[in-house]
Scaffold this motif. Structure first.
Motif, short mmCIF file in Angstrom:
data_model
loop_
_atom_site.label_atom_id
_atom_site.label_comp_id
_atom_site.label_asym_id
_atom_site.label_seq_id
_atom_site.Cartn_x
_atom_site.Cartn_y
_atom_site.Cartn_z
N GLY A 146 0.63 9.12 11.72
CA GLY A 146 1.89 8.46 11.40
C GLY A 146 1.97 7.07 11.98
O GLY A 146 2.39 6.12 11.30
N PHE A 147 1.56 6.93 13.25
CA PHE A 147 1.63 5.61 13.89
C PHE A 147 0.71 4.61 13.21
O PHE A 147 1.11 3.48 12.90
CB PHE A 147 1.27 5.75 15.37
CG PHE A 147 1.31 4.45 16.12
CD1 PHE A 147 2.51 3.93 16.56
CD2 PHE A 147 0.14 3.74 16.36
CE1 PHE A 147 2.56 2.73 17.24
CE2 PHE A 147 0.18 2.53 17.04
CZ PHE A 147 1.39 2.03 17.48
N ILE A 148 -0.55 5.01 12.98
CA ILE A 148 -1.51 4.10 12.35
C ILE A 148 -1.07 3.77 10.94
O ILE A 148 -1.20 2.62 10.48
CB ILE A 148 -2.92 4.72 12.36
CG1 ILE A 148 -3.41 4.88 13.81
CG2 ILE A 148 -3.91 3.85 11.58
CD1 ILE A 148 -4.72 5.62 13.93
N SER A 149 -0.56 4.75 10.21
CA SER A 149 -0.11 4.52 8.84
C SER A 149 1.08 3.57 8.80
O SER A 149 1.16 2.71 7.92
CB SER A 149 0.24 5.86 8.19
OG SER A 149 0.60 5.68 6.85
N GLY A 150 2.00 3.70 9.75
CA GLY A 150 3.14 2.79 9.79
C GLY A 150 2.72 1.37 10.09
O GLY A 150 3.33 0.41 9.61
N PHE A 151 1.66 1.22 10.86
CA PHE A 151 1.20 -0.12 11.26
C PHE A 151 0.35 -0.78 10.19
O PHE A 151 0.43 -1.99 9.98
CB PHE A 151 0.41 0.00 12.56
CG PHE A 151 0.13 -1.31 13.22
CD1 PHE A 151 1.11 -1.94 13.97
CD2 PHE A 151 -1.11 -1.92 13.11
CE1 PHE A 151 0.86 -3.16 14.57
CE2 PHE A 151 -1.37 -3.13 13.72
CZ PHE A 151 -0.38 -3.75 14.46
N ALA A 168 5.57 7.10 12.61
CA ALA A 168 5.47 6.03 11.61
C ALA A 168 6.49 4.94 11.89
O ALA A 168 6.20 3.74 11.71
CB ALA A 168 5.68 6.61 10.21
N TRP A 169 7.69 5.33 12.33
CA TRP A 169 8.70 4.33 12.69
C TRP A 169 8.19 3.46 13.84
O TRP A 169 8.38 2.24 13.84
CB TRP A 169 10.00 5.03 13.10
CG TRP A 169 11.05 4.09 13.59
CD1 TRP A 169 11.88 3.30 12.85
CD2 TRP A 169 11.38 3.83 14.96
NE1 TRP A 169 12.71 2.57 13.67
CE2 TRP A 169 12.43 2.88 14.97
CE3 TRP A 169 10.90 4.31 16.18
CZ2 TRP A 169 12.99 2.40 16.15
CZ3 TRP A 169 11.46 3.84 17.35
CH2 TRP A 169 12.49 2.90 17.34
N LYS A 209 8.21 5.15 5.28
CA LYS A 209 7.71 3.81 5.59
C LYS A 209 8.27 2.76 4.63
O LYS A 209 8.66 1.67 5.06
CB LYS A 209 6.18 3.80 5.54
CG LYS A 209 5.51 4.52 6.69
CD LYS A 209 4.01 4.29 6.67
CE LYS A 209 3.41 4.76 5.37
NZ LYS A 209 1.98 4.48 5.28
N VAL A 210 8.29 3.09 3.34
CA VAL A 210 8.84 2.14 2.36
C VAL A 210 10.30 1.84 2.69
O VAL A 210 10.73 0.67 2.64
CB VAL A 210 8.71 2.70 0.93
CG1 VAL A 210 9.47 1.83 -0.06
CG2 VAL A 210 7.24 2.77 0.53
N LEU A 251 0.83 -1.21 0.00
CA LEU A 251 0.00 0.00 0.00
C LEU A 251 0.86 1.26 0.00
O LEU A 251 0.56 2.23 -0.70
CB LEU A 251 -0.92 0.01 1.23
CG LEU A 251 -2.18 -0.84 1.15
CD1 LEU A 251 -2.94 -0.76 2.47
CD2 LEU A 251 -3.07 -0.38 0.01
N SER A 252 1.92 1.25 0.79
CA SER A 252 2.77 2.43 0.87
C SER A 252 3.46 2.72 -0.45
O SER A 252 3.64 3.88 -0.83
CB SER A 252 3.83 2.24 1.97
OG SER A 252 3.20 2.15 3.24
#
Length: 329
Positions: free
Chosen positions: A141-146, A82-83, A183-184, A47-48
């Motif tokens: 950021g957190f939810i997107s990283g997960f 995100a990390w 993220k990628v 997705l990313s």
């Protein structure tokens, strides 16, 4: 296999077109579909890859509409968050978070049914929303990283700040592009990108480019109220799909099972989850019995399997004797 790729490409084009109309959410719409092709831990990376290309193309088309004051408050804390999300993804399956996100997205149903009357945003709402932008950046950021996507989760927040539809599309793209690229990079460095992930992500990216070509021409023709309604509707649909897919993963990986029992003087329900069994039984004349069993390791939690209870905790609730607990070894 060609049919699978064709269906995925067509679905991704429609998802990104819908994302253009609603201000985001292609990733959340695609998550259940990608879950059928990839392992759950590879879906966020695919997705990313796709959504990063989408964000870059939207920045190119709508650069003049970017609200940089929002970007500068959103991005700095979103990147380290995100990390943290990627690190959590390495430790556990995202199915349970997907369930929570699905429930959160279903909260858009009242907003979708609500009339525009009384839904106007004041200047105070916009100023108050700007104060909360760093916190929103951390959460996104957190939810997107997960999960690999955050999309429509915070679209209502952009509306409250007072952005129009072009500004939402452009500002979200500017907020998201660095987030997706970071993220990628993290997914690759932690070995979470396989060949299949690259193929699927590349196909999604191509679909995003195809969809973006027509977006600039049609977005200005869409009424603002329809823009909001489509966004809420897409969020509800994505929420339902995410809950269904996540529920299937939970049932499979944690061997979740439910059984109902009926005897001459009692009705009961038993739920198995991992190595836990919770039993609720209503006995005659009127007594509620709640039993928790912790099962020894190495025994599959299945109704037809041989269970070995390590300990029992039984809660009794009776109108005659009140509430009391018994234990047995």
């Amino acid at each position: 296999m060609m049919i699978v790729w064709s269906v995925l490409f067509a679905t991704a084009v429609v998802a990104f077109a819908l994302s253009a109309v609603s201000g985001g959410g292609a990733g959340l719409v695609l998550m259940p579909i990608l879950g059928l092709i990839l392992a759950p831990e590879n879906v966020p990376a695919a997705l990313s890859i796709g959504t990063s290309v989408s964000s870059i193309s939207r920045i190119a088309f709508f650069f003049r509409n970017i609200r940089w004051s929002i970007v500068f408050r959103f991005v700095p804390l979103a990147l380290p968050a995100a990390w943290g999300g990627v690190m959590l993804l390495r430790q556990m399956q995202p199915a349970y978070l997907s369930l929570l996100l699905g429930l959160f997205l279903l909260g858009n149903l009242p907003l979708m049914l609500r009339s525009e009357r009384g839904a106007k945003n004041s200047a105070d709402d916009g100023a108050h929303g700007m104060v909360w932008l760093p916190i929103i950046g951390i959460m996104a950021g957190f939810i997107s990283g997960f999960t690999g996507a955050v999309g429509l989760l915070f679209n209502q927040f952009y509306h409250k700040i007072g952005l129009d539809k072009s500004e939402i599309v452009a500002t979200r793209a500017a907020n998201d592009v660095l987030l997706h690229l970071v993220k990628v990079t993290l997914y690759v460095s932690y070995g979470m990108v396989s060949q299949a992930t690259l193929l699927v992500g590349g196909l999604v990216a191509l679909a995003a480019l195809v969809s973006s070509f027509g977006m600039k021409q049609f977005l200005h023709r869409i009424p603002d109220h329809m823009f909001k309604q489509v966004g809420h509707g897409a969020a509800v649909a994505a929420g339902v799909a995410m809950m269904v897919m996540a529920g299937q993963h939970v049932v499979a990986q944690d061997q979740l099972a439910i059984q109902y029992t009926r005897h001459a003087h009692a009705l009961g329900m038993t739920v198995d989850w991992r190595q836990h069994r919770l039993s609720v039984e209503v006995e005659a004349p009127i007594e509620l019995e709640v039993r928790h069993s912790l099962i020894s390791h190495g025994v599959a939690p299945h109704f037809n399997a041989q269970w070995h209870d390590v300990r029992h905790a039984i809660l009794h609730i009776s109108p005659l004797q009140g509430a009391y607990m018994t234990r047995s070894e």
